[in-house]
Structure formats: C-alpha cells, structure tokens
Design a protein around this motif. Structure first.
Motif, PDB file in Angstrom:
ATOM      1  N   THR A 545       0.855  -1.179   0.000  1.00 18.78           N
ATOM      2  CA  THR A 545       0.000   0.000   0.000  1.00 18.78           C
ATOM      3  C   THR A 545       0.893   1.231   0.000  1.00 18.78           C
ATOM      4  O   THR A 545       2.060   1.167   0.410  1.00 18.78           O
ATOM      5  CB  THR A 545      -0.918   0.029   1.227  1.00 18.78           C
ATOM      6  N   VAL A 564      -3.149  10.698  -3.473  1.00 17.01           N
ATOM      7  CA  VAL A 564      -3.694   9.398  -3.829  1.00 17.01           C
ATOM      8  C   VAL A 564      -3.126   8.402  -2.828  1.00 17.01           C
ATOM      9  O   VAL A 564      -1.925   8.389  -2.557  1.00 17.01           O
ATOM     10  CB  VAL A 564      -3.343   9.005  -5.289  1.00 17.01           C
ATOM     11  N   THR A 566      -3.727   4.300  -0.900  1.00 15.89           N
ATOM     12  CA  THR A 566      -4.357   2.988  -0.971  1.00 15.89           C
ATOM     13  C   THR A 566      -4.446   2.382   0.428  1.00 15.89           C
ATOM     14  O   THR A 566      -3.599   2.608   1.287  1.00 15.89           O
ATOM     15  CB  THR A 566      -3.578   2.034  -1.887  1.00 15.89           C
ATOM     16  N   THR A 584      -9.271  -3.896  -1.343  1.00  9.69           N
ATOM     17  CA  THR A 584      -8.407  -2.721  -1.425  1.00  9.69           C
ATOM     18  C   THR A 584      -9.240  -1.493  -1.762  1.00  9.69           C
ATOM     19  O   THR A 584     -10.325  -1.579  -2.337  1.00  9.69           O
ATOM     20  CB  THR A 584      -7.324  -2.892  -2.508  1.00  9.69           C
ATOM     21  N   THR A 586      -8.582   2.544  -3.294  1.00  6.75           N
ATOM     22  CA  THR A 586      -7.745   3.632  -3.789  1.00  6.75           C
ATOM     23  C   THR A 586      -8.541   4.920  -3.667  1.00  6.75           C
ATOM     24  O   THR A 586      -9.674   5.004  -4.163  1.00  6.75           O
ATOM     25  CB  THR A 586      -7.337   3.402  -5.251  1.00  6.75           C
ATOM     26  N   TYR A 588      -8.627   9.070  -4.175  1.00  8.67           N
ATOM     27  CA  TYR A 588      -8.090  10.287  -4.771  1.00  8.67           C
ATOM     28  C   TYR A 588      -8.737  11.472  -4.057  1.00  8.67           C
ATOM     29  O   TYR A 588      -9.965  11.531  -3.934  1.00  8.67           O
ATOM     30  CB  TYR A 588      -8.392  10.333  -6.262  1.00  8.67           C
TER      31      TYR A 588
END
Length: 811
Positions: A545, A564, A566, A584, A586, A588
């Motif tokens: 990550t 950004v 994760t 997971t 992600t 932004y």
C-alpha cells in the motif's frame, strides 16, 4: 462471482460548489496573524493532541498525531476531525456510537447479538465485522496501538485527551485494516510535577447514574502517575410485554392442524416469557486505568498504562418496526432473558529515545485479552405462537464464550527538527489468538416445541499473524511546497485449527431441547453432526500500500493538497476452511485548510473519489444441505465520490459555532449477488446459496446523500468567576439504506433531524451540566432485518430521549 463495475452519473452542481469551496482558501488569504502556527515537527509521543486556549479571541490551536508527529491540525494535509476533551464532555461521548454525529461521513451501528459496534466511513463499512471472522474497514487505535476485535470499539471511553478520526486510507503509517480510515483515541497522560485531578458524578432518567475521576500524582522530579476510573449505568430502554395465551381450544386446534397427536399436546407455558429482571438495552460498565510516566532525561521518555474494562449491561434489543396494536414501541415479548458479560485487560507501552538532535527511536507495544458471553432473544417476540409448537418462532443467539488475546510490537525511527527531507521508517508485528462458541437454537412455536433448526459454531483456535515494514518521507521542495511519498509492505497469515459447525441431526433418541452450554455438541450421542468439511485451513496473503501527496502553503493561513492513497484489508478463512481474498481501496483526494479573520474562522474541505475493490461481503447463510454458516465472498466493490467540509467560527469571544457537512452524490455497488438469513430473499439460482438477491448498482448502506451537523454555544459571564453556557447540537441527514439489499422503506432510515441541548454553569473550579439528548425523541434506525417465516421487520434504534445532569470539580 462475475465482476463488473457500474459507473454513476456525476452531479455537476454539487461538484462545482465543492470546487468553489476549495478555492475559497486560495482567494481570501488574510494578512493578520494566524490562529494556528505551523507544527513543531516533534514526535507524536512528545505532545498529545491538545487544544490550547488563548486570550486573543482566536480559535484554540489543535495539535494532532495523524502523521505520527505532533502537528497543527491546520497544517496537516489529511482529512481529519479532532475532538478534544471538552468537546467529548459536552457531547457526553461514552462510546464510538456517540462520535458519529460529530464527524463528516461517519456512521456506526450496534449489533445486538454480539454487543459490538461496526463502523462506516465515507460509505464503506462491513456490518458483519462482528465475529472472530471479519475485520473492520475502519481501524481503531488507542494511543497508536491497534485494537483488532470489534468489541474494542464498544469499550467505555474515559479520561481522553482527544479522539482523532482520519478519513481516507491510512495504510502506510497506520497499517492494519485502516482501509477507509482510522480512529485514534489518545488517553490522558501523566504530567511531571503536577498534583491535580477531577471528580464528577451524575444522575438521569432510566435510573441512570455515573461517576468518574482522574488524579495526577508526581513521583519525584522524573516520574508521575495518573489514575482514572469510571462507572456508567442505566436501566434498559425496552420494557417486557405480557403474554396472553390463546384459549386451550384454539391451541389444541392449531396443534391438531399441524398433524400433532392429541396425546402429545401441551398448553403454552406463560412462565417461559420474561417479565422481570434486567431489561434489554441497559448499561452497566466500569473501567479503570493506571498510567506511569518516567522521564529520567530530556532524551528518554517512557509511558506505560494498564486498563481494565468490565461490562455487565445487556444487549441492544431488536424492536418491531410496526408494534402490535396496544403495545408500546419500546417493548418486546421476550422469552430469552438478556445477559452480557465482557471483560478486557490491556497494557500499552511507548518508549521514546532521542538518539541525537536529528533522530528519535520509538518502541510501541501493546497486549490485550478479552473474554465474553451473552444471551440474546433473536426472534424479538415478533411471531406469536398459536400452540406450543406452531405459529411462533423461538430463536436465541447465544455466545457461550468468546475470547481473544492479541499483542503487537512496532519500532519507529524518524527524523527530528526542520530538514529538507523529513522521514520515518518502521517495523510492525501483531498476533491474535481467537476462540468462540456461538449457539443458535430455533424452535417451532415456543421452547417447548419441536426443533426447526439448531446448531453450534465452535472455533477453538483461530490465529492471525501480521508483519509489516513501512516508510514515509516528505521532501520540502521549498518553504511552501511539500511532496510526500510512502509505502508499506504487509504479510498476513491466518489459521483455523479444529473449527467446525455442529448441526442438529434429528436423532429420535435424543430429547428435543434447546441447545445450551450444558450440552456438548462435539460428543457423539448428543444429537449433533459436524459439518463436512471442517473449518480447518490456512491463509497467506501480502500487499503493498502507498501514499503520494503534494501540499502547498499558499501563505501562512491557507494550504491546499492533493493525494492518492491505498488501503488494504487482509483476506482470510470462512466456514469450511474456504479462503476469501483481500479488499483494497484507492482514494483520490483534493483538499484545503484555511484560517480567516485573524484566527476566528477555520474552513477545511475535501473532495474525494474512492475506488473500492474486492468488497468482502459476509452474511449468515443456509447451505443447500441444510447446514448454516457465515459466508464471505469477494464482490466487485464500489465507486464513491463526495465532498466534506468542516467550519469552525468564533463569532465573538463568547460565541462559537461548528458545522460539519457531507455530500455523497454517488456510492454505488459493483457486481454483487448477496445472500443472508437476516432477510427474506428469493430462491437463489447461484449454486451454493439458498436465497439471494442481485444488488448490483444499489447504494452502499449507511450512506446518506447529504448530512449536516451544527453545534452552537454562547457563554454568559456572570461575574465572580461564574459563567453560564447554553449549547445546542443539531444533526440532519437525508434517507439512507440499511443493507445492501434495500428491500423498501423498512430497510431504510428516512431523512431525519435530531437535537441535543445542554446548559453548563461554572463557578471557579466547580461546574454542573444539564443535558437533554434526542430532544424530539426521534426513532432512528441503525440496522434492519426481516427473518423468520412471516418476514416481520425488526430494527435496532438509537436511544430514545434521555435527560440528566453531571456535576464535578477540578483541582
């Protein structure tokens, strides 16, 4: 399952508004002194989160530890809400359920049968993360030490300096299961050379009483001790209904119509229904903590604390959404008396050593042990029996035992002072050993009736081992421009040794009685057959990550950032020893933090877009062979975007207002076909699932499109050191679904508003605080379900209106 992702339409107007809000910090930089100076960059352990008062009429500075350094909230490029001790006290925060309304995009629900709290942040959570199987997406930490089991989120909160809620993935620095965010609770630490303390007590309706105190004791010039304790108790909110049995003639007729022999008829025993004793949804919690600080030199500092928590309350009750005629809403027909027994012990240690003026080494260690049991009336008396073995449905959910031990070690090495590159490195290792026995007896009619289904889920040993290495660095490209990058590698191993489910096999030679702790279903001849295959298995997984962030200080009062990041939650094992994969996220994000009016107005904003993959959907299911278990499957995930804004204003030296806004126009599930015994669903065409529903494109549960929370307080100065401070806290949110299935209005919480009122009188060091919570007595659902043969809708609710007062003295 097939994996597809459905993209939603963007709401143009709100996004345009969000961009304008973000730009406000750029366009209106002030020329006066800022309210919040830049953070010192000192390590987190050297300064707990604080809000220091000042005499200039500015908003007090808030120091946070989100980056594992002590930094100013306004200079920290993370979406974070920091609640100081006074805010927690004003809002009577006792558990994380009380924090919900104070944090944008934060939701939490109580789970009655296990007595735990599950959390949702920015639309992502897992209502099933309530057993030894599932980890939460929102990680909880106490003094930076991970609390692995959901039971830890329900512990009584007391003697805290602050609660920090970090929104967005925190996978680099905070690590385990902080997929969508992290909650870090900072306990009050001993202070060298200070002999001080506080005591308070309070009363309220539902026979509520509480008391707490904290004492700081200096031990010479280099050591100090802090002792804190709390007890909170109130009666249950749910009254017992009286049971009126049908006539014997109608009971005989119902029994005969079911095919029963006349010679085997029994009248319903009304004594099986509970009328006295502790009620459901009661509180009886006690906790104590002793903390020790040793600081033999300016280079060495050691904090260690031992904490004990005990819960003898009762589980939160499922209530009929539409009560039977003549019955009070806050009541239920109960045939299983409530019990709840939870005990936990924790040790937390933080050792800091400054190697030289440029570098510090920190060792953080934690250990905890939990033991619990409970009995819970799962059927909630929704179905009335027509005879001793027809009509109704008796179901208990009983945790015979639940225990775990866990420990963790973390070593951090980080730079100190002002440098071109600020950096930190770390190693982490955590381990858990979990065990549980969970019984579900389901009988036709009453406990006297015949077995509908019953079984025991026994997991004697389930282990977790997690190891990680991480690093993060900020390159200060100039005095205004900062680039941060970080990465974390995690390896997880999970095992299940000897776990299995044991299902009633209908042996005619064994009496049909409800499963209880006195029955050992693993022994032959008891009427139970082990499931095949067993749950024994092993899972290994690993994940990288990371974080990439750019923040720019426009001037001393305005900062913008873009990032950004994760987050990751490990896969694991489910019933039958079958593995499921990791999930997971992600994220932004673009945000701004601004200080206006010479420090009297703070405006913090964030726009986020989340791509969620591998959603671990867990639910109790019935298998085609009649056995039951908890199934976990990786669905496609979800896409979510929205806006958060926090505004704090000190209108005058005596008037303060805080506003938190969240707008989430899009929170849609990807491909998911879900099944669950908690809901009445159609027969499933997917092999291996008895009933299911295609929920692809549904809105993520507990995600209202818009929510707002406002707090206002005015201080009247009465002279001679006396003040009177009335306050109001109001919350509004639009409708939201309560499950992924979205089965109509019963499976939703409609738009609502609620308010809390308070009045605090202070004279010198003595004070008294009067409060009313949920003034309009709103009935606010936190979860809903419709199991059983007649699909009657039940729900869990926030507490009804409560009133009370606390009084105390600081010395």
């Amino acid at each position: 399952m097939n994996k597809t992702v459905l993209a939603g339409r963007r709401a143009v107007t709100p996004i345009q508004f969000a961009i304008l809000t973000l730009c406000a910090g750029v366009a209106h930089a002030q020329s006066t002194d800022p309210a919040v100076p830049a953070g010192s960059g000192a390590p987190a352990g050297l300064s707990a989160p604080t809000a220091q008062a000042n005499d200039s009429g500015k908003i007090a500075e808030v120091v946070v530890t989100a980056t594992k350094r002590s930094t100013s909230l306004q200079k920290t490029p993370i979406a974070i809400t920091a609640l100081n001790a006074q805010t927690l006290e004003d809002n009577h925060v006792q558990t994380l359920l009380d924090v919900v309304n104070l944090v944008p995009g934060f939701q939490a629900t109580g789970q009655g049968d296990h007595g735990v709290t599950t959390m949702t942040l920015r639309g992502i959570g897992n209502d099933s993360a309530k057993t030894e199987y599932a980890d939460p997406e929102v990680a909880t930490f106490v003094d930076g030490i991970y609390s692995p089991r959901p039971e830890g989120a329900t512990a009584l909160l007391f003697d805290l300096d602050a609660i920090e809620v970090l929104r967005g993935p925190q996978g680099t620095l905070w690590g385990r299961n902080s997929t969508v965010g992290a909650v870090n609770m900072q306990t009050a630490k001993p202070v060298l050379g200070s002999k001080s303390g506080s005591v308070e007590a309070g009363l309220g309706d539902y026979r509520r009483y509480g008391a707490r105190g904290a004492f700081n004791i200096p031990l010479g010039e280099t050591a100090a001790l802090r002792i804190a304790a709390v007890h909170e108790q109130h009666d249950g909110y749910v009254d017992y209904q009286a049971y009126t049995a049908p006539s014997l003639e109608s009971q005989r007729a119902a029994w005969a119509a079911s095919g029963g022999a006349a010679s085997a008829f029994q009248p319903i025993n009304p004594n099986q229904f509970v009328r006295t004793g502790p009620k459901y949804s009661a509180q009886d919690q006690t906790a104590a903590r002793i903390s020790f600080l040793w600081e033999p030199s300016s280079a060495l500092r050691w904090n260690i604390a031992y904490e004990r928590f005990s819960d003898r309350g009762t589980p939160s009750m499922n209530l009929m959404q539409n009560p039977r005629p003549g019955q009070d809403f806050w009541s239920a027909l109960i045939d299983t008396a409530p019990t709840l027994k939870r005990d936990s012990d924790s040790v937390r240690s933080r050792l800091e050593y400054q190697l030289n003026p440029d570098m510090q080494l920190t060792y953080i260690a934690g250990w905890s042990k939990f033991d619990g049991s409970s009995t819970f009336d799962q059927d909630a008396g929704a179905d009335l029996p027509t005879s001793f073995s027809t009509g109704g449905n008796h179901q208990e959910n009983n945790t015979v035992y639940s225990h775990y031990t866990n420990y963790s070690h973390e070593v951090e090495l980080q730079s100190l002072g002002s440098r071109t590159v600020d950096w930190q490195l770390g190693l982490y290792y955590g381990a858990e050993d979990n065990g549980i026995r969970f019984d579900i007896p389901i009988f036709n009619g009453t406990q006297q009736g015949t077995v509908n289904w019953q079984g025991s889920f026994i997991q004697p040993k389930e282990t977790v081992k997690s190891a990680a290495a991480f690093g993060q660095a900020t390159w200060n490209l100039s005095s205004s421009l900062h680039l941060t990058g970080g990465a974390r590698y995690t390896h997880d191993k999970r095992t299940n040794e000897g776990g299995n489910g044991y299902t009633w096999n209908g042996d005619p030679n064994v009496p049909q009685v409800p499963l209880s702790p006195n029955i050992d279903p693993t022994r032959p001849g008891q009427g139970y057959t082990p499931n095949n295959p067993s749950n024994t298995g092993e899972y290994n997984g690993h994940k990288w990550t990371g974080l990439l962030r750019l923040n720019y200080d426009i001037d001393r009062y305005n900062m913008v950032y873009a990032s950004v990041a994760t987050g990751y939650k490990s896969g694991g094992l489910q019933d039958g020893g079958k593995p499921y994969g990791d999930e997971t996220l992600t994220n932004y994000e673009v945000g701004s933090k601004s200080t206006f009016l010479g420090g009297k107005l703070l405006v913090n904003n964030a726009i986020f877009y989340e791509k969620f993959r591998g959603f671990q959907f867990s639910a109790p299911v019935t298998n085609p062979d009649g056995t039951r278990g908890l199934a976990t499957n990786n669905a496609d995930g979800a896409k979510i975007y929205g806006l958060e804004s926090e505004i704090t204003a000190k209108i005058t030296p005596d008037d303060r207002i805080m506003l938190a806004l969240t707008y989430t126009p899009h929170a849609k599930l990807g491909k998911l076909i879900g099944g669950s015994n908690d809901y009445t669903l159609p027969v499933c065409s997917v092999p291996g699932i008895s009933t299911c529903l295609d929920v692809t494109g549904h809105t993520m549960p507990h995600t209202p499109k818009f929510s707002a929370h406002v707090q206002y307080q005015h201080v009247f100065r009465l002279g001679e050191g006396s003040t009177l401070a009335p306050r109001i806290s109001a919350h509004y949110e639009t409708k939201s679904t309560l499950s992924v299935f979205d089965l109509g209005e019963e499976d939703r919480q409609k738009a609502y508003g609620r308010a809390d009122l308070g009045l605090r009188y202070t004279r010198d060091k003595w004070w008294i605080d009067l409060f009313v919570r949920n003034v309009s007595d709103e009935k606010i659902k936190t979860s809903a379900f419709n199991p059983g043969p007649h699909a009657i809708w039940l729900a869990q609710y926030q507490p009804p209106r409560t009133v009370g007062f606390n009084t105390g003295v600081d010395f």
